[in-house]
Design a protein around this motif. Sequence first.
Motif, PDB file in Angstrom:
ATOM      1  N   LEU A  83     -25.247 -89.439  78.518  1.00 19.24           N
ATOM      2  CA  LEU A  83     -25.453 -90.128  77.250  1.00 19.24           C
ATOM      3  C   LEU A  83     -24.132 -90.763  76.829  1.00 19.24           C
ATOM      4  O   LEU A  83     -23.096 -90.095  76.820  1.00 19.24           O
ATOM      5  CB  LEU A  83     -25.920 -89.162  76.157  1.00 19.24           C
ATOM      6  CG  LEU A  83     -27.174 -88.320  76.426  1.00 19.24           C
ATOM      7  CD1 LEU A  83     -27.588 -87.585  75.147  1.00 19.24           C
ATOM      8  CD2 LEU A  83     -28.319 -89.161  76.941  1.00 19.24           C
ATOM      9  N   ARG A  84     -24.178 -92.039  76.472  1.00 22.23           N
ATOM     10  CA  ARG A  84     -22.975 -92.744  76.055  1.00 22.23           C
ATOM     11  C   ARG A  84     -23.276 -93.614  74.830  1.00 22.23           C
ATOM     12  O   ARG A  84     -24.337 -94.210  74.720  1.00 22.23           O
ATOM     13  CB  ARG A  84     -22.425 -93.627  77.183  1.00 22.23           C
ATOM     14  CG  ARG A  84     -21.941 -92.845  78.406  1.00 22.23           C
ATOM     15  CD  ARG A  84     -20.745 -91.956  78.075  1.00 22.23           C
ATOM     16  NE  ARG A  84     -20.186 -91.297  79.243  1.00 22.23           N
ATOM     17  CZ  ARG A  84     -20.565 -90.108  79.709  1.00 22.23           C
ATOM     18  NH1 ARG A  84     -21.538 -89.442  79.098  1.00 22.23           N
ATOM     19  NH2 ARG A  84     -19.979 -89.577  80.764  1.00 22.23           N
ATOM     20  N   PHE A  85     -22.293 -93.704  73.923  1.00 22.57           N
ATOM     21  CA  PHE A  85     -22.440 -94.463  72.685  1.00 22.57           C
ATOM     22  C   PHE A  85     -21.996 -95.923  72.832  1.00 22.57           C
ATOM     23  O   PHE A  85     -22.225 -96.722  71.934  1.00 22.57           O
ATOM     24  CB  PHE A  85     -21.594 -93.823  71.569  1.00 22.57           C
ATOM     25  CG  PHE A  85     -22.135 -92.508  71.094  1.00 22.57           C
ATOM     26  CD1 PHE A  85     -23.049 -92.455  70.055  1.00 22.57           C
ATOM     27  CD2 PHE A  85     -21.736 -91.319  71.679  1.00 22.57           C
ATOM     28  CE1 PHE A  85     -23.545 -91.249  69.604  1.00 22.57           C
ATOM     29  CE2 PHE A  85     -22.234 -90.102  71.231  1.00 22.57           C
ATOM     30  CZ  PHE A  85     -23.141 -90.067  70.190  1.00 22.57           C
ATOM     31  N   TYR A 141     -27.069 -92.939  69.827  1.00 13.33           N
ATOM     32  CA  TYR A 141     -26.708 -93.488  68.521  1.00 13.33           C
ATOM     33  C   TYR A 141     -26.418 -92.354  67.549  1.00 13.33           C
ATOM     34  O   TYR A 141     -27.238 -91.445  67.378  1.00 13.33           O
ATOM     35  CB  TYR A 141     -27.857 -94.339  67.966  1.00 13.33           C
ATOM     36  CG  TYR A 141     -28.331 -95.407  68.916  1.00 13.33           C
ATOM     37  CD1 TYR A 141     -27.810 -96.692  68.858  1.00 13.33           C
ATOM     38  CD2 TYR A 141     -29.311 -95.126  69.876  1.00 13.33           C
ATOM     39  CE1 TYR A 141     -28.242 -97.687  69.737  1.00 13.33           C
ATOM     40  CE2 TYR A 141     -29.746 -96.108  70.757  1.00 13.33           C
ATOM     41  CZ  TYR A 141     -29.216 -97.377  70.686  1.00 13.33           C
ATOM     42  OH  TYR A 141     -29.643 -98.347  71.559  1.00 13.33           O
ATOM     43  N   ASP A 142     -25.266 -92.421  66.883  1.00  9.42           N
ATOM     44  CA  ASP A 142     -24.912 -91.344  65.961  1.00  9.42           C
ATOM     45  C   ASP A 142     -25.644 -91.440  64.632  1.00  9.42           C
ATOM     46  O   ASP A 142     -25.671 -90.470  63.867  1.00  9.42           O
ATOM     47  CB  ASP A 142     -23.403 -91.318  65.721  1.00  9.42           C
ATOM     48  CG  ASP A 142     -22.934 -92.425  64.801  1.00  9.42           C
ATOM     49  OD1 ASP A 142     -23.439 -93.559  64.934  1.00  9.42           O
ATOM     50  OD2 ASP A 142     -22.088 -92.160  63.943  1.00  9.42           O
ATOM     51  N   ASP A 149     -33.210 -91.772  70.287  1.00 12.48           N
ATOM     52  CA  ASP A 149     -34.415 -92.414  69.761  1.00 12.48           C
ATOM     53  C   ASP A 149     -34.477 -93.895  70.185  1.00 12.48           C
ATOM     54  O   ASP A 149     -33.461 -94.590  70.109  1.00 12.48           O
ATOM     55  CB  ASP A 149     -34.398 -92.314  68.228  1.00 12.48           C
ATOM     56  CG  ASP A 149     -35.666 -92.841  67.598  1.00 12.48           C
ATOM     57  OD1 ASP A 149     -36.745 -92.349  67.943  1.00 12.48           O
ATOM     58  OD2 ASP A 149     -35.556 -93.775  66.778  1.00 12.48           O
ATOM     59  N   PRO A 150     -35.622 -94.375  70.690  1.00 10.64           N
ATOM     60  CA  PRO A 150     -36.956 -93.748  70.679  1.00 10.64           C
ATOM     61  C   PRO A 150     -37.234 -92.826  71.859  1.00 10.64           C
ATOM     62  O   PRO A 150     -38.305 -92.222  71.933  1.00 10.64           O
ATOM     63  CB  PRO A 150     -37.884 -94.957  70.717  1.00 10.64           C
ATOM     64  CG  PRO A 150     -37.118 -95.959  71.524  1.00 10.64           C
ATOM     65  CD  PRO A 150     -35.681 -95.777  71.143  1.00 10.64           C
ATOM     66  N   LEU A 179     -22.509 -82.452  65.661  1.00  7.22           N
ATOM     67  CA  LEU A 179     -22.638 -81.225  66.445  1.00  7.22           C
ATOM     68  C   LEU A 179     -24.076 -80.716  66.421  1.00  7.22           C
ATOM     69  O   LEU A 179     -24.628 -80.305  67.454  1.00  7.22           O
ATOM     70  CB  LEU A 179     -21.690 -80.155  65.890  1.00  7.22           C
ATOM     71  CG  LEU A 179     -21.755 -78.775  66.537  1.00  7.22           C
ATOM     72  CD1 LEU A 179     -21.313 -78.838  68.000  1.00  7.22           C
ATOM     73  CD2 LEU A 179     -20.883 -77.777  65.758  1.00  7.22           C
ATOM     74  N   GLN A 180     -24.707 -80.736  65.269  1.00  4.45           N
ATOM     75  CA  GLN A 180     -26.098 -80.301  65.150  1.00  4.45           C
ATOM     76  C   GLN A 180     -27.025 -81.145  66.012  1.00  4.45           C
ATOM     77  O   GLN A 180     -27.940 -80.627  66.664  1.00  4.45           O
ATOM     78  CB  GLN A 180     -26.534 -80.359  63.683  1.00  4.45           C
ATOM     79  CG  GLN A 180     -25.876 -79.322  62.801  1.00  4.45           C
ATOM     80  CD  GLN A 180     -26.140 -79.550  61.319  1.00  4.45           C
ATOM     81  OE1 GLN A 180     -26.570 -80.630  60.902  1.00  4.45           O
ATOM     82  NE2 GLN A 180     -25.873 -78.535  60.506  1.00  4.45           N
ATOM     83  N   LYS A 181     -26.804 -82.447  66.010  1.00  2.00           N
ATOM     84  CA  LYS A 181     -27.645 -83.337  66.815  1.00  2.00           C
ATOM     85  C   LYS A 181     -27.477 -83.055  68.307  1.00  2.00           C
ATOM     86  O   LYS A 181     -28.446 -83.081  69.073  1.00  2.00           O
ATOM     87  CB  LYS A 181     -27.300 -84.796  66.513  1.00  2.00           C
ATOM     88  CG  LYS A 181     -27.676 -85.248  65.119  1.00  2.00           C
ATOM     89  CD  LYS A 181     -27.206 -86.679  64.873  1.00  2.00           C
ATOM     90  CE  LYS A 181     -27.496 -87.127  63.452  1.00  2.00           C
ATOM     91  NZ  LYS A 181     -26.997 -88.515  63.208  1.00  2.00           N
ATOM     92  N   PHE A 182     -26.248 -82.785  68.730  1.00  2.00           N
ATOM     93  CA  PHE A 182     -25.992 -82.512  70.143  1.00  2.00           C
ATOM     94  C   PHE A 182     -26.634 -81.192  70.575  1.00  2.00           C
ATOM     95  O   PHE A 182     -27.241 -81.111  71.643  1.00  2.00           O
ATOM     96  CB  PHE A 182     -24.484 -82.447  70.410  1.00  2.00           C
ATOM     97  CG  PHE A 182     -23.773 -83.767  70.315  1.00  2.00           C
ATOM     98  CD1 PHE A 182     -24.439 -84.930  69.971  1.00  2.00           C
ATOM     99  CD2 PHE A 182     -22.420 -83.857  70.572  1.00  2.00           C
ATOM    100  CE1 PHE A 182     -23.786 -86.153  69.883  1.00  2.00           C
ATOM    101  CE2 PHE A 182     -21.748 -85.069  70.497  1.00  2.00           C
ATOM    102  CZ  PHE A 182     -22.437 -86.223  70.151  1.00  2.00           C
ATOM    103  N   THR A 183     -26.497 -80.170  69.756  1.00  5.54           N
ATOM    104  CA  THR A 183     -27.010 -78.861  70.148  1.00  5.54           C
ATOM    105  C   THR A 183     -28.535 -78.806  70.109  1.00  5.54           C
ATOM    106  O   THR A 183     -29.137 -77.941  70.756  1.00  5.54           O
ATOM    107  CB  THR A 183     -26.424 -77.752  69.260  1.00  5.54           C
ATOM    108  OG1 THR A 183     -26.699 -78.036  67.880  1.00  5.54           O
ATOM    109  CG2 THR A 183     -24.918 -77.633  69.462  1.00  5.54           C
TER     110      THR A 183
END
Length: 259
Positions: A83-85, A141-142, A149-150, A179-183
């Motif tokens: 995954l890359r931003f 996307y942060d 998403d999607p 951090l929450q989104k990653f975990t």
Amino acid sequence: MEPIQHKIYHVDSFHSRTFLDTYCAKKPEMDLGEECLRLTMEELHYFFKFANIKGGTLIDISIGPIIFHLYSACECFKEIILLRFNDHCIIELKKWLHDRTGAFDWTHALSFVAEKEGISELSEEKDMRLKAAIKHVVKCYDDRENITDPLVLPPADCVLVTNVLDVISKDKVDFIRNLQKFTKLLKPGGQFLLYGALNATYYIVGKDKFHLFNYNENFIRKAIEQEGFVINHCQVRPRKTESDLTDFKAIIFVSAYKN
């Protein structure tokens, strides 16, 4: 909170090849080669070898188009998802993944891992195994609750985060949110691995100075534990190399699992 004075990794112009040439290339004048490459590869080599971390899927969320830290991981997981931003990073990764002209040369990283694993002769087999294990390169996307998403990814056995929380997070609240989104990408009981730079404020790519979120060991430990994780390994290595490219004071590696 003070306003951000420097450019932001995933918002402003970030030239991925200049980043690689500055921090990851094999050249005598590369000041931070020991800490940016060798220490990370060494830590992960021994960790994957002795900590018995393995499974079906590893999700890697890292700064830039780096892959050197995955040479050891590809022996432990059936598939790897990157995954890359940053769009430039995805283009650069796909150059290497598909053996296109002008792809970055990771031979020096491959040689180091081969040495650690006791391989007498360097061959293309290790490189091919990693490329075969990488099944997807995905833009993330942060600003979305589901960062892909999607696209909805299946829960992973392991999530490996290398320096990217440092560069996309503007403050403490932002860091915790990311951090929450990653975990959330982990299976119950899954392993969370994190590399970060402690007490840092900037890093330089080309002529531009980019933002690094400034945090210490106590902050990152509490942040991970408050998400319901148990830390089973934490290693802090003070910086040894002098360079004006960045001002971090130490490198931290944390391994934790969801209790």
